[in-house]
Design a protein around this motif. Structure first.
Motif: not given
Ligand SMILES: CCCCCCC/C=C/C(=O)SCCNC(=O)CCNC(=O)[C@H](O)C(C)(C)COP(=O)(O)OP(=O)(O)OC[C@H]1O[C@@H](n2cnc3c(N)ncnc32)[C@H](O)[C@@H]1OP(=O)(O)O
Ligand SMILES: Cc1cc2nc3c(=O)[nH]c(=O)nc-3n(C[C@H](O)[C@H](O)[C@H](O)COP(=O)(O)OP(=O)(O)OC[C@H]3O[C@@H](n4cnc5c(N)ncnc54)[C@H](O)[C@@H]3O)c2cc1C
Length: 650
Positions: A494-507
């Protein structure tokens, strides 16, 4: 003549000030925006020096919290008497209560509340965070249920975790506060809204029926502030006590939505926008303390027999301290931009809110983090004396580091900034152009530079070569995070879980993007300076800032071959060259922050540099030194030693 030189100063500092190659007055006026502000600062300080009742009776470091609060209240109560001349902060009342009235009250409410707030007829704060929720505003538990029969709201804290927790000055000082609560009308929950709530009797100051309020206890720092807790039990307030500039509630309970869903968060955006300058000042204070001290502190010989040198002569010391000065300047320019954008928003341009939120959330996170790190670096660079409260640095650190948490926990703020980046990446992948210009993010629409980095061996480099390199990194990290998000979604996540899994890269992408923004603001900002010697100093600071940042992200630059090892060497040389050029002006540059001894509150950072004699004076004022022998000595340690002596005789 350098206006910071005075008779009786430590000759080691005077010697530094005599080396100054630019006008400290011009640089100071540029930092504080104009010469009138400097004049006013000096008038206020002079007024403070002449009015002894405004002084602390003893160093506050030796006071317990009770006496600190009493002393702070005493000084605040003098505010009205002195305000026309001196001015003084009143914590959250000024930073959040008044701005919320300005941002969120309709005209009628403003006419009612603003003059009273400005006249200090009441003291207020902003009570949003709860014991159970701070970041996730949508899950706040406090309720404001509308009763159309009486046209009142009934406020409740339904659980223990709904207790308001943390608001500054809530515990003991405030009597009229802003409570953020879920608005419930006609059985529908409209989410968090702001309400103006009396919590204490205006005459007796006793807490009102249904209100349980108090101090949350000692914290990591800021001991003078009474951060508080609050529980509300069926507290009734009139309908018109809901802030109604944006969302509104009619007498029959019908709800009128605001123009933008997040307008209710305006006060937070305001504080994030203004705290960038506060952080610049805190880093400026720490730099002033540590650089002045490093110019009077002698330790070690560089060449045997030639005598001890000032610790500021060591390149390692310069490398620790001067980048903090450069960052203080960088943050000042970045803060000017966010305040300007905020003024545009306050002037009625609601469309600017997403851009403002995007830039202020990333900036708030990066700037508070680097400020706290920088102050700690300054503290350690003062050796043992930096650890003493006499240096002013431990409390300064404790105050600044709170900024990493309040107004949105830093990691959360970086993820907010990343939301904006990901949207742009999505547009770019779809070949969409920006709907309107945004100088902060437009570079992300450019195709990634095929050309290699232009950093070369010149020691007088064009800032654009470095800013382009930062843009390259930010673009690469943004698109890498975006592509990873898309891949995860394609795998059914899901978009929400994908967001969590990419958290460090997004930061990481958000941090890189924010670096690019700050660098550009610094580079553009110094173009306004026309005085050549001052311009030269600012250019040196910019060079130091840029190449220090290059070294901070060297891995990201080398990662895809955009930069080669040799260019990192050139960058190091540019840092060392900037340090060399800045060294003779170091004390005068920090003098130009124009912080007076009251603001510095540091024995190490005194303008006159007379540190050692004042360290001794400061230590003598420790309450422990009122007794040669502590009254309990013979009860414990004395008795222990006496017993040991008696036993050894047996
Ligand atoms: C100068 C010194 C002062 C010292 C005194 C300071 C004292 C301290 C005071 C305080 O600490 S007060 C309490 C501060 N609390 C916070 O900051 C809480 C942090 N949390 C939030 O801000 C929000 O809850 C959140 C984390 C941003 C998330 O909000 P929400 O769940 O409602 O939104 P999302 O679903 O994540 O996003 C939806 C959408 O809205 C955009 N958005 C979020 N916030 C804002 C905003 N403030 N302005 C504009 N837009 C906002 C967000 O980016 C999303 O946009 P899209 O991506 O969907 O377009
Ligand atoms: C000195 C000080 C003064 C304050 N003054 C006030 C005030 O005047 N008024 C007021 O209302 N509040 C005030 N606060 C509260 C402050 O605003 C909150 O503490 C802050 O917003 C962080 O929220 P939290 O405590 O719930 O942290 P949490 O959200 O519980 O954070 C804990 C951890 O969870 C992580 N986390 C949380 N959510 C996410 C997410 N979605 N994604 C990834 N990671 C996440 C965070 O990054 C953090 O690492 C103050 C706090 C302090 C320390």
């Amino acid at each position: 003549m350098n206006s910071y030189i005075k008779p009786g100063d430590n000759p080691l500092l005077t010697e530094e000030r005599k080396k100054c190659q630019f006008s400290t007055d011009i640089l100071a006026a540029f930092y504080h925006e104009n010469a009138q502000k400097i004049k006013r600062r000096h008038e206020i300080y002079q007024y403070y020096l002449e009015n002894k009742e405004l002084h602390d009776p003893e160093p506050t470091e030796f006071m317990d919290r009770y006496h600190r609060l009493e002393n702070a209240e005493r000084k605040v109560s003098l505010l009205k008497k002195h305000v026309k001349k001196a001015g003084s902060p009143l914590g959250l009342h000024y930073t959040m209560m008044i701005p919320t009235i300005l941002n969120n009250a309709d005209d009628e409410q403003k006419a009612e509340w603003l003059p009273k707030a400005q006249n200090l007829e009441f003291i207020g704060t902003y009570a949003q965070t709860e014991l159970g929720h701070g970041t996730n505003l949508r899950f706040l538990e406090t309720t404001a249920t509308y009763d159309p029969k009486t046209q009142e709201f009934i406020l409740n804290s339904p659980t223990t975790s709904a207790a308001k927790w943390w608001p500054g000055n809530l515990g003991k000082s405030s009597n009229r506060i802003i409570v953020v609560a879920r608005l419930i009308s006609n059985g529908k929950d409209y989410g968090p809204h702001s309400f103006f709530v009396p919590i204490r009797d205006p005459i007796t100051h006793k807490s009102l029926p249904g209100v349980t309020v108090g101090d949350i206890g000692p914290k990591f720092g800021i001991p003078t502030v009474d951060n508080g807790f609050l529980l509300l039990n069926n507290v009734r307030i009139p309908r018109r006590n809901m802030f109604m500039k944006n969302a509104k509630l009619n007498p029959d309970g019908t709800y009128i939505s605001p123009k933008h869903a997040k307008l209710a968060y305006g006060t937070m955006v305001y504080v994030r926008a203004v705290m960038i300058r506060t952080m610049s000042h805190m880093l400026g204070l720490a730099s002033t303390i540590s650089i002045r001290y490093s110019a009077i502190r002698k330790q070690g010989e560089i060449e045997a027999g030639k005598g001890e040198v000032k610790v500021l002569e060591y390149q390692t010391q310069q490398y620790r301290l001067l980048p903090q000065v450069a960052r203080a300047w960088a943050f000042e320019f970045a803060g000017r931009y966010t305040r300007k954008l905020y003024a545009q928003f306050l002037g009625g341009d609601v469309d600017v809110l997403p851009a403002l939120h995007g830039v202020s959330s990333g900036l708030k996170a990066v700037v508070t983090h680097q400020t706290a790190q920088g102050i700690e670096q300054c503290r350690m660079a003062c050796g043992g004396h930096g650890y003493s409260e006499a240096s002013g640095l431990p409390q300064l650190f404790a105050t600044a580091v709170a900024g990493c948490t309040y107004e949105g926990e830093n990691m959360v703020m970086l993820l907010q900034s990343a939301r904006q980046l990901v949207k742009i990446a999505s547009d770019v992948r779809k070949n969409q152009k920006p709907t309107k210009q945004n100088p902060v993010t437009d570079y992300l629409y450019k195709t990634s530079a095929a050309t290699k980095c232009k950093i070369d061996q010149t020691t007088d480099p064009d800032p654009s070569s470095v800013i382009e390199a930062f843009e390259h990194v930010a673009r690469r990290l943004t698109f890498a995070a975006f592509d990873k998000l898309e891949q995860l979604k394609q795998r059914g996540i899901s978009a929400e879980n994908a967001w969590v899994q990419c958290g460090v890269d997004l930061r990481r992408a958000a941090t890189a993007h924010t670096r690019t923004f700050i660098a550009r603001q610094f580079s553009n900002g110094i173009l306004e300076m026309r005085d050549l010697p001052v311009q030269a100093v600012l250019k040196d600071l910019l060079q130091l800032y840029l190449f220090y940042e290059v070294l901070e992200c060297d891995g990201d630059l080398l990662y895809d071959g955009y930069v080669i090892g040799q260019q990192i060497e050139y960058s190091k040389n540019n840092v060392y060259e900037a340090l060399r050029r800045l060294r003779p002006n170091a004390v005068s540059i920090v003098d130009s922050f124009d912080f007076n001894d009251r603001e510095l509150n540091s024995v190490l950072g005194r303008r006159d540099g007379n540190v050692y004699e004042n360290m001794l004076e400061w230590a003598k004022s420790s309450p422990l030194n009122k007794h040669d022998v502590m009254p309990f000595h013979h009860k414990y340690l004395g008795k222990m030693m006496e017993d040991a002596r008696q036993q050894s005789k047996l």
